[in-house]
Design a protein around this motif. Structure first.
Motif, PDB file in Angstrom:
ATOM      1  N   PRO A  97       0.892  -0.996   0.093  1.00 30.43           N
ATOM      2  CA  PRO A  97       0.207  -0.097  -0.127  1.00 30.43           C
ATOM      3  C   PRO A  97       0.856   1.096  -0.004  1.00 30.43           C
ATOM      4  CG  PRO A  97      -0.659  -1.559   1.669  1.00 30.43           C
ATOM      5  CD  PRO A  97       0.392  -2.113   1.026  1.00 30.43           C
ATOM      6  N   SER A  98       0.601   2.003  -0.871  1.00 29.72           N
ATOM      7  CA  SER A  98       1.560   3.246  -1.141  1.00 29.72           C
ATOM      8  C   SER A  98       1.490   4.187   0.152  1.00 29.72           C
ATOM      9  CB  SER A  98       0.644   4.125  -2.295  1.00 29.72           C
ATOM     10  OG  SER A  98       0.610   3.471  -3.441  1.00 29.72           O
ATOM     11  N   ILE A  99       0.445   4.135   0.915  1.00 27.27           N
ATOM     12  CA  ILE A  99       0.582   4.975   2.142  1.00 27.27           C
ATOM     13  C   ILE A  99       1.452   4.558   3.155  1.00 27.27           C
ATOM     14  CG2 ILE A  99      -1.168   3.732   3.417  1.00 27.27           C
ATOM     15  CD1 ILE A  99      -2.292   6.528   4.348  1.00 27.27           C
TER      16      ILE A  99
ATOM     17  N   TRP B 241       7.568   3.004  -6.882  1.00 30.68           N
ATOM     18  CA  TRP B 241       6.277   3.029  -7.795  1.00 30.68           C
ATOM     19  C   TRP B 241       6.725   2.538  -9.130  1.00 30.68           C
ATOM     20  CZ3 TRP B 241       1.923   0.839  -7.896  1.00 30.68           C
ATOM     21  CH2 TRP B 241       0.849   1.172  -8.500  1.00 30.68           C
TER      22      TRP B 241
ATOM     23  N   THR C  29       4.864   9.424 -16.635  1.00 25.89           N
ATOM     24  CA  THR C  29       3.454   9.830 -16.296  1.00 25.89           C
ATOM     25  C   THR C  29       2.941   9.156 -14.843  1.00 25.89           C
ATOM     26  OG1 THR C  29       2.701   7.621 -17.252  1.00 25.89           O
ATOM     27  CG2 THR C  29       2.745   9.646 -18.644  1.00 25.89           C
ATOM     28  N   LEU C  30       3.852   8.077 -14.465  1.00 26.27           N
ATOM     29  CA  LEU C  30       3.225   7.456 -13.149  1.00 26.27           C
ATOM     30  C   LEU C  30       3.765   8.585 -12.137  1.00 26.27           C
ATOM     31  CD1 LEU C  30       3.841   3.699 -13.219  1.00 26.27           C
ATOM     32  CD2 LEU C  30       1.825   5.024 -13.635  1.00 26.27           C
TER      33      LEU C  30
ATOM     34  N   ASP D 266       1.539  11.823 -11.929  1.00 30.04           N
ATOM     35  CA  ASP D 266       0.119  11.774 -11.583  1.00 30.04           C
ATOM     36  C   ASP D 266       0.243  10.912 -10.145  1.00 30.04           C
ATOM     37  OD1 ASP D 266      -0.853  12.449 -13.745  1.00 30.04           O
ATOM     38  OD2 ASP D 266      -0.627  10.562 -14.895  1.00 30.04           O
TER      39      ASP D 266
ATOM     40  N   PHE E 190       0.205  10.276  -6.220  1.00 29.12           N
ATOM     41  CA  PHE E 190      -0.436  11.056  -5.274  1.00 29.12           C
ATOM     42  C   PHE E 190      -0.102  10.586  -3.988  1.00 29.12           C
ATOM     43  CE2 PHE E 190      -3.648  11.824  -2.169  1.00 29.12           C
ATOM     44  CZ  PHE E 190      -3.675  13.433  -2.231  1.00 29.12           C
ATOM     45  N   ALA E 191      -0.399   9.429  -3.759  1.00 31.90           N
ATOM     46  CA  ALA E 191      -0.400   8.717  -2.243  1.00 31.90           C
ATOM     47  C   ALA E 191       1.241   8.523  -1.874  1.00 31.90           C
ATOM     48  CB  ALA E 191      -0.962   7.021  -2.329  1.00 31.90           C
TER      49      ALA E 191
ATOM     50  N   LEU F  46       2.426  12.272  -0.866  1.00 33.39           N
ATOM     51  CA  LEU F  46       1.791  12.888   0.009  1.00 33.39           C
ATOM     52  C   LEU F  46       2.466  13.381   1.443  1.00 33.39           C
ATOM     53  CD1 LEU F  46      -1.112  14.039   0.924  1.00 33.39           C
ATOM     54  CD2 LEU F  46      -1.575  11.996   1.964  1.00 33.39           C
ATOM     55  N   LEU F  47       3.291  12.333   2.046  1.00 33.61           N
ATOM     56  CA  LEU F  47       3.912  12.737   3.036  1.00 33.61           C
ATOM     57  C   LEU F  47       5.398  12.898   2.698  1.00 33.61           C
ATOM     58  CD1 LEU F  47       2.205  10.183   5.243  1.00 33.61           C
ATOM     59  CD2 LEU F  47       1.533  12.433   5.218  1.00 33.61           C
TER      60      LEU F  47
ATOM     61  N   PRO G  53      -0.477  16.891  -8.587  1.00 31.71           N
ATOM     62  CA  PRO G  53      -1.494  16.041  -8.087  1.00 31.71           C
ATOM     63  C   PRO G  53      -2.145  16.490  -6.672  1.00 31.71           C
ATOM     64  CG  PRO G  53      -0.093  14.531  -9.055  1.00 31.71           C
ATOM     65  CD  PRO G  53       0.641  15.921  -8.927  1.00 31.71           C
TER      66      PRO G  53
ATOM     67  N   ILE H 238      -3.870  19.861  -6.842  1.00 29.10           N
ATOM     68  CA  ILE H 238      -5.324  19.590  -7.261  1.00 29.10           C
ATOM     69  C   ILE H 238      -6.094  19.133  -6.212  1.00 29.10           C
ATOM     70  CG2 ILE H 238      -6.823  18.227  -8.860  1.00 29.10           C
ATOM     71  CD1 ILE H 238      -4.507  18.342 -10.854  1.00 29.10           C
ATOM     72  N   TYR H 239      -5.372  18.168  -5.489  1.00 33.68           N
ATOM     73  CA  TYR H 239      -6.460  17.516  -4.400  1.00 33.68           C
ATOM     74  C   TYR H 239      -6.569  18.565  -3.275  1.00 33.68           C
ATOM     75  CZ  TYR H 239      -8.132  14.447  -0.589  1.00 33.68           C
ATOM     76  OH  TYR H 239      -9.158  13.908   0.211  1.00 33.68           O
TER      77      TYR H 239
END
Lengths: 290, 280
Positions: free
Chosen positions: B116-118, B148, B204-205, B208, B210-211, B214-215, B224, B227-228
């Motif tokens: 899981p990305s998070i 990723w 592209t990956l 785009d 995000f996860a 994020l941190l 991204p 935008i979020y």
């Protein structure tokens, strides 16, 4: 023989050299972070900071809370429903591409058409459902003007329905690609042999094509299930923060700076995901499929 | 097989068409709605047609730091792309040889894909914060994104090298080429078209992602993330305009990659086998 021996040592050294950047990246940004999460999951936290310790508090709190079980159950529900839908849809699409489209050019073109959205932003693709599903959105207006309903449906957006719709929208690709890939490797003469022996189309599908497509199905399932189980953003956005899954539990803790508690949840999530993958991998040898 | 198609073909074709509509419909809808008139809202009807919401994007104060985050995403995407291509080629070549630990490394690559990305985001963020390093999109964000993009790059390289005819290399070696020359003048030109694919995935990956970012991106957002952030406080079609622009940008990148891929194919066809074309 001797020359071979002398050659084989540098060969291994070259292989290690070539693999070293990959190893370093994965060690530094995958293995270490996971180790760190496991360590921090035993730490303590105050409202403002976290401190090193060896406590089981985080796990105790997590595993004794009813919320945890409800959230894990909800996550499993999302994973299962999304998996079932993407499997049927992905299989049908791949089957059409592999067995009903006859020219390779068309197969490649249509396959690309399916995969292009994968290279665009997931967030934008989620946002783009709003004008469709909203209270005054396209779906509701269309249904009202057709006379199917009198009042706008409230459950279209910000509900479990929209969460699963978004999952299917985002992740069916991950089913189509591996299934299509294995289907393309099926020897067409096997299918002709089945027909020649009097099998109906349906019998050929269930007795020949599905068994031979199993590796693709398993790989696609691993993708979809792990993506849905680890997700937090789709559920948060598409449910309008009304539903929870494990990912959101973690991200909420992070937002409150409760890193140890987030880490403990993350460890439990990781174990769950690994168990699921372990079960799925019993059906296929990934290394052989590449 | 005869030319007549079974009736199941038409049913499946209809399902396929609906699937394509399902994939692209929403994107097309926000494409249309981004040209919404000035007084229009987030859904139909259109109240006139205008470029108002696109114009709004160029007014810095109206909505966050879009152009700053776009340029950060662009630079990061290029960094990740180049790294993904180089590391994937090297890794792909390594896995053709037998070496101790290759099995573990292989499963790490797969793990990197399905974890899981998070978790990556949280773990990398924790390491940086606990060791006193500042999180920044070009350091921690860059590394987190590589976990990723690299698996995808490597899976492509595995597929490429599984179909690779080793006799080309043997021929080069027999003609006295050094290992580097064999790679540079024989292997690389043969795998070059696939590298476009690896580059496309890498860029592209990352663009785009995000996860995992994020941190790990620190105080400067990538696109991204920006935008979020906008989804929670922007309630005008300006977000559709931004979505349309960034999707259009993605389409351009994909188009360029496909064009380059086809160009390679054509050039190869031209330069390829001359069997039966002379000297007979």
């Amino acid at each position: 023989m001797q020359a071979q021996l002398r050659k084989s040592l540098p060969q291994a050294a070259i292989a290690w050299f070539l693999a070293s950047p990959l190893t370093l990246v994965l060690a530094g940004f995958l293995v270490l972070p996971i180790v760190m999460i496991v360590i921090v999951s035993f730490w303590g936290a105050t409202e403002f900071s976290i401190y090193p310790a060896f406590l089981f508090d985080n796990y105790e709190f997590l595993l004794s809370s009813r919320v945890t079980y409800a959230v894990f159950l909800n996550t499993a529900k999302y994973a299962l429903v999304t998996w079932a839908i993407t499997l049927v849809l992905g299989f049908t699409v791949a089957y059409f591409l592999a067995f009903h489209v006859r020219s390779l050019t068309w197969q490649v073109a249509l396959f690309l058409l399916c995969t292009i959205p994968f290279w665009t932003s997931n967030i934008i693709r989620m946002i783009s459902w709003i004008p469709f599903l909203g209270r005054n959105g396209i779906a509701n207006s269309a249904l009202i003007s057709m006379g199917v309903i009198d009042e706008p449906l409230e459950w279209l957006l910000f509900s479990d329905f929209s969460v699963i719709l978004a999952f299917v929208h985002l992740y069916t690709l991950f089913m189509v690609v591996p299934i299509f890939n294995t289907m393309m490797r099926i020897d067409k003469s096997l299918i002709e042999a089945a027909y020649d022996n009097g099998a109906t189309g349906f019998q050929t599908l269930t007795n020949v094509i599905i068994p031979l497509t199993k590796p693709g199905i398993v790989i696609g399932s691993i993708f979809v299930v792990t993506l849905v189980m680890g997700d937090f953003i789709t559920v948060r956005f598409m449910s309008g923060s009304q539903s929870a899954n494990v990912g959101r539990l973690i991200s909420n803790d992070i937002a409150l700076l409760q890193y140890p508690s987030a880490a403990a949840t993350a460890v439990v999530l990781l174990i769950t995901v690994l168990i699921v993958i372990g079960i799925l991998l019993r059906f296929v040898d990934i290394r052989k499929e590449l | 097989m005869d030319g007549k198609r079974p009736s199941s073909f038409y049913i499946l074709a209809a399902v396929f068409a609906l699937f394509i509509l399902f994939l692209y419909g929403p994107t097309i809808t926000i494409g249309i709605l981004s040209f919404q008139g000035e007084g229009g809202g987030l859904t139909f009807p259109m109240r006139g047609v205008s470029l108002h919401w696109f114009a709004e994007l160029f007014q810095q104060q109206a909505v966050g730091d879009i152009w700053g985050s776009f340029s950060r995403s662009l630079i990061l995407g290029l960094m990740v792309m180049v790294t993904t291509v180089v590391v994937s080629i090297m890794g792909g070549l390594a896995f053709r040889k037998k070496f101790a630990g290759s099995g573990v490394l292989f499963y790490l690559v797969i793990a990197s894909l399905v974890i899981p990305s998070i978790l990556v985001s949280l773990g990398v963020g924790l390491i940086f914060s606990q060791s006193g390093l500042p999180v920044h999109w070009a350091t921690s964000g860059y590394g987190a994104q590589l976990t990723w993009t690299l698996p995808f790059g490597l899976l492509i390289m595995f597929a490429v090298f599984n179909r690779f005819d080793k006799s080309y290399e043997e021929a080069a070696r027999d003609l006295g080429a050094s290992p580097w020359q064999t790679f540079r003048f024989v292997v690389l030109p043969i795998i070059a078209p696939s590298l476009i694919g690896v580059a496309l995935f890498g860029f592209t990956l990352s663009y785009d992602e995000f996860a995992r970012t994020l941190l790990t991106s620190g105080s400067y957002n990538t696109l991204p993330l920006e935008i979020y952030g906008m989804t929670t406080n922007v309630t005008t079609p300006v977000i559709f305009a931004l979505g349309t622009l960034t999707t259009a940008f993605s389409f351009i990148v994909i188009g360029v990659a496909l064009a380059a891929f086809m160009l390679f194919g054509r050039r190869r066809a031209k330069q390829g086998s001359d069997a039966g074309k002379g000297m007979v």
